[in-house]
Design a protein around this motif. Structure first.
Motif, mmCIF file in Angstrom:
data_model
loop_
_atom_site.group_PDB
_atom_site.id
_atom_site.type_symbol
_atom_site.label_atom_id
_atom_site.label_comp_id
_atom_site.label_asym_id
_atom_site.label_seq_id
_atom_site.Cartn_x
_atom_site.Cartn_y
_atom_site.Cartn_z
ATOM 1 N N CYS A 235 -31.580 87.994 4.393
ATOM 2 C CA CYS A 235 -32.437 88.038 5.651
ATOM 3 C C CYS A 235 -33.233 86.520 5.366
ATOM 4 N N TYR A 236 -33.544 85.907 6.465
ATOM 5 C CA TYR A 236 -34.331 84.510 6.507
ATOM 6 C C TYR A 236 -34.793 84.495 8.034
ATOM 7 N N VAL A 237 -36.166 84.552 8.185
ATOM 8 C CA VAL A 237 -36.977 84.496 9.274
ATOM 9 C C VAL A 237 -38.073 83.353 9.193
ATOM 10 N N GLU A 238 -38.229 82.519 10.245
ATOM 11 C CA GLU A 238 -39.145 81.694 10.227
ATOM 12 C C GLU A 238 -40.309 82.099 11.227
ATOM 13 N N LEU A 239 -41.592 81.949 10.481
ATOM 14 C CA LEU A 239 -42.746 82.545 11.110
ATOM 15 C C LEU A 239 -43.770 81.676 11.497
ATOM 16 N N SER A 240 -44.289 81.607 12.659
ATOM 17 C CA SER A 240 -45.548 80.785 12.947
ATOM 18 C C SER A 240 -46.816 81.757 12.253
ATOM 19 N N LYS A 241 -47.935 80.983 12.349
ATOM 20 C CA LYS A 241 -48.996 81.268 11.646
ATOM 21 C C LYS A 241 -49.396 82.647 12.205
ATOM 22 N N MET A 242 -49.466 82.982 13.433
ATOM 23 C CA MET A 242 -49.493 84.358 14.047
ATOM 24 C C MET A 242 -48.393 85.226 13.840
ATOM 25 N N GLY A 243 -47.031 84.685 13.691
ATOM 26 C CA GLY A 243 -45.958 85.445 13.092
ATOM 27 C C GLY A 243 -46.345 86.135 11.775
ATOM 28 N N SER A 252 -44.486 93.410 5.031
ATOM 29 C CA SER A 252 -44.357 92.997 3.760
ATOM 30 C C SER A 252 -43.895 93.794 2.592
ATOM 31 N N ARG A 253 -43.743 94.953 3.017
ATOM 32 C CA ARG A 253 -43.002 95.925 1.687
ATOM 33 C C ARG A 253 -41.491 96.021 1.904
ATOM 34 N N ARG A 254 -40.881 95.504 3.138
ATOM 35 C CA ARG A 254 -39.628 95.528 3.476
ATOM 36 C C ARG A 254 -38.826 94.356 2.890
ATOM 37 N N VAL A 255 -39.522 93.115 3.228
ATOM 38 C CA VAL A 255 -38.708 91.919 2.762
ATOM 39 C C VAL A 255 -40.006 90.840 2.192
ATOM 40 N N PRO A 256 -39.727 90.123 1.231
ATOM 41 C CA PRO A 256 -40.814 89.259 0.549
ATOM 42 C C PRO A 256 -40.963 88.263 1.732
ATOM 43 N N MET A 257 -42.479 88.036 1.801
ATOM 44 C CA MET A 257 -43.035 87.072 2.691
ATOM 45 C C MET A 257 -43.603 86.004 1.889
ATOM 46 N N HIS A 258 -43.356 84.702 2.318
ATOM 47 C CA HIS A 258 -43.958 83.277 1.917
ATOM 48 C C HIS A 258 -44.623 82.820 2.741
ATOM 49 N N VAL A 259 -45.836 82.250 2.373
ATOM 50 C CA VAL A 259 -46.766 81.946 3.377
ATOM 51 C C VAL A 259 -47.204 80.493 2.986
ATOM 52 N N ARG A 260 -47.060 79.322 3.869
ATOM 53 C CA ARG A 260 -47.283 78.017 3.617
ATOM 54 C C ARG A 260 -48.888 77.587 3.724
ATOM 55 N N GLU A 261 -49.281 76.301 3.232
ATOM 56 C CA GLU A 261 -50.540 75.989 3.258
ATOM 57 C C GLU A 261 -51.184 75.888 4.596
ATOM 58 N N ASP A 262 -50.438 75.723 5.546
ATOM 59 C CA ASP A 262 -50.879 75.731 6.687
ATOM 60 C C ASP A 262 -50.797 76.974 7.785
ATOM 61 N N GLY A 263 -50.689 78.286 6.959
ATOM 62 C CA GLY A 263 -50.629 79.457 7.511
ATOM 63 C C GLY A 263 -49.274 80.036 8.163
ATOM 64 N N ARG A 288 -41.960 84.116 20.523
ATOM 65 C CA ARG A 288 -41.546 82.773 19.844
ATOM 66 C C ARG A 288 -42.436 82.866 18.533
ATOM 67 N N GLU A 289 -42.934 83.864 18.035
ATOM 68 C CA GLU A 289 -43.757 83.789 16.767
ATOM 69 C C GLU A 289 -42.841 83.858 15.676
ATOM 70 N N ALA A 290 -41.477 84.337 15.974
ATOM 71 C CA ALA A 290 -40.583 84.452 14.814
ATOM 72 C C ALA A 290 -39.065 83.925 15.323
ATOM 73 N N THR A 291 -38.539 83.189 14.436
ATOM 74 C CA THR A 291 -37.215 82.718 14.669
ATOM 75 C C THR A 291 -36.308 83.246 13.506
ATOM 76 N N VAL A 292 -35.285 84.198 14.047
ATOM 77 C CA VAL A 292 -34.337 84.798 12.812
ATOM 78 C C VAL A 292 -33.246 84.160 12.543
ATOM 79 N N LYS A 293 -32.912 83.451 11.368
ATOM 80 C CA LYS A 293 -32.034 82.651 11.122
ATOM 81 C C LYS A 293 -30.536 83.566 10.517
ATOM 82 N N GLN A 294 -30.808 84.645 9.874
ATOM 83 C CA GLN A 294 -29.866 85.591 9.390
ATOM 84 C C GLN A 294 -30.469 86.654 8.870
ATOM 85 N N PRO A 295 -29.672 88.029 8.882
ATOM 86 C CA PRO A 295 -28.334 87.763 8.932
ATOM 87 C C PRO A 295 -27.889 87.995 10.409
ATOM 88 N N PRO A 296 -26.282 87.718 10.561
ATOM 89 C CA PRO A 296 -25.698 87.761 11.862
ATOM 90 C C PRO A 296 -25.907 89.009 12.410
#
Length: 316
Positions: A235-243, A252-263, A288-296
């Motif tokens: 799974c790969y999902v892009e998240l905005s700060k609000m996302g 957070s307990r289902r899929v590992p989350m990574h947070v960038r410096e800008d939030g 719009r706060e989340a963009t799912v890239k995969q899985p299909p």
């Protein structure tokens, strides 16, 4: 040693020991056996549940429901302990619901009046909100006990298709979003699985079942022990700060989350295919706060859900 101090230390000693004799205690405290007998009688009258056994191997022991010795708290510690317990009041079901209520009542009633006044003032100034759920969680106690004591439990579990019977060895329980979850080793699947506690219709200990040695498995590492990958998908999902803010308590307990410096951030990891219907509904809600890239499979489920929504509102 003054009698009051001796009684206090004696109470802590007998709570610490599983079994003891009068002679042992007399030697430890430097008093006569008669004095220890009188002290034990006073402790018994104060509510310490002592049990005596006669015979050459007899002695005293404290029953399982031990009474803890008095503990001195500072005012700040007392307020902190009260609010730590007070924070759980929005949960209708807890592993030790009756005991928690009783302990909080005792604690509140026996603290000094000025600290009670301070707590009363703070009650309406501090709150810990959790979503209100209609679900019932009547088996939390036995699941937690099974995790702590390494016991096997037979459950009847409500799945989407049918009710299933499973023998599990719980890892622990945790609350998220107003729901309780129980990661456990499933003996049928021969792997770890996550169970929603409100879908557990019945639970009973299996004393004759042989548990596995999972003492090193806990809530923080149980996912690393999952051996079965054939039912998972990357799974790969892009998240905005609000996302990120919206996903953190739910995913957070289902899929590992990574947070960038800008939030902003992203979700990346393996997820069970059976979670896809839930995740599709969740990400549709994020807009719009989340963009799912995969899985299909997840992308297809989101498109299907959006098509159904579009058709519904076009009809209306």
């Amino acid at each position: 040693m003054p009698k009051s101090k001796r009684l206090m230390e004696l109470m802590m000693t007998v709570n610490r020991k599983r079994k003891f004799t009068v002679k042992e205690l007399a030697g430890e405290f430097g008093v006569s056996s008669r004095t220890i007998l009188r002290d034990l009688q006073e402790l018994s009258e104060l509510g310490v549940p002592l049990y005596s056994e006669v015979g050459p191997h007899g002695g005293y022991q404290v029953l399982n429901e031990r009474v803890l010795p008095p503990i001195a708290f500072t005012e700040e510690e007392a307020v902190a302990i009260f609010f730590a317990s007070h924070a759980l009041r929005h949960y209708s079901f807890l592993p030790f619901e009756t005991e928690s209520s009783s302990a909080l009542s005792k604690f509140y009633n026996y603290i000094s009046g000025d600290i009670r006044d301070r707590i009363d003032e703070m009650k309406n100034r501090v709150d810990f909100v959790s979503p209100q759920r209609q679900s019932a969680f009547p088996h939390l106690g036995i699941l937690l006990d099974g995790a702590v004591r390494q016991r096997v439990i037979r459950i009847e579990y409500e799945s989407r298709e049918e009710n299933l019977c499973r023998d599990i060895q719980p890892v622990g329980i945790y609350a998220s979003g107003g729901l309780w979850y129980c990661p456990a080793y499933c003996f049928r699947r021969k792997d770890f699985r996550l169970f929603r506690c409100d879908r557990i219709l019945s639970a009973a200990l299996l004393p004759e079942a042989e548990p596995l040695d999972h003492r090193d498995v806990n809530l923080s590492n149980w996912k690393t022990r999952i051996r079965s990958k054939r039912h998972g998908a990357d799974c790969y999902v892009e998240l905005s700060k609000m996302g990120v803010e919206l996903c953190e308590p739910e995913l957070s307990r289902r899929v590992p989350m990574h947070v960038r410096e800008d939030g902003s951030g992203y979700l990346e990891g393996s997820l069970p295919l059976e979670d896809i219907p839930f995740l599709a509904r969740f990400f549709i809600g994020l807009g719009r706060e989340a963009t799912v890239k995969q899985p299909p499979e997840l992308l297809d489920e989101i498109k299907r859900g959006l098509a159904e929504l579009t058709e519904k509102y076009n009809r209306e």
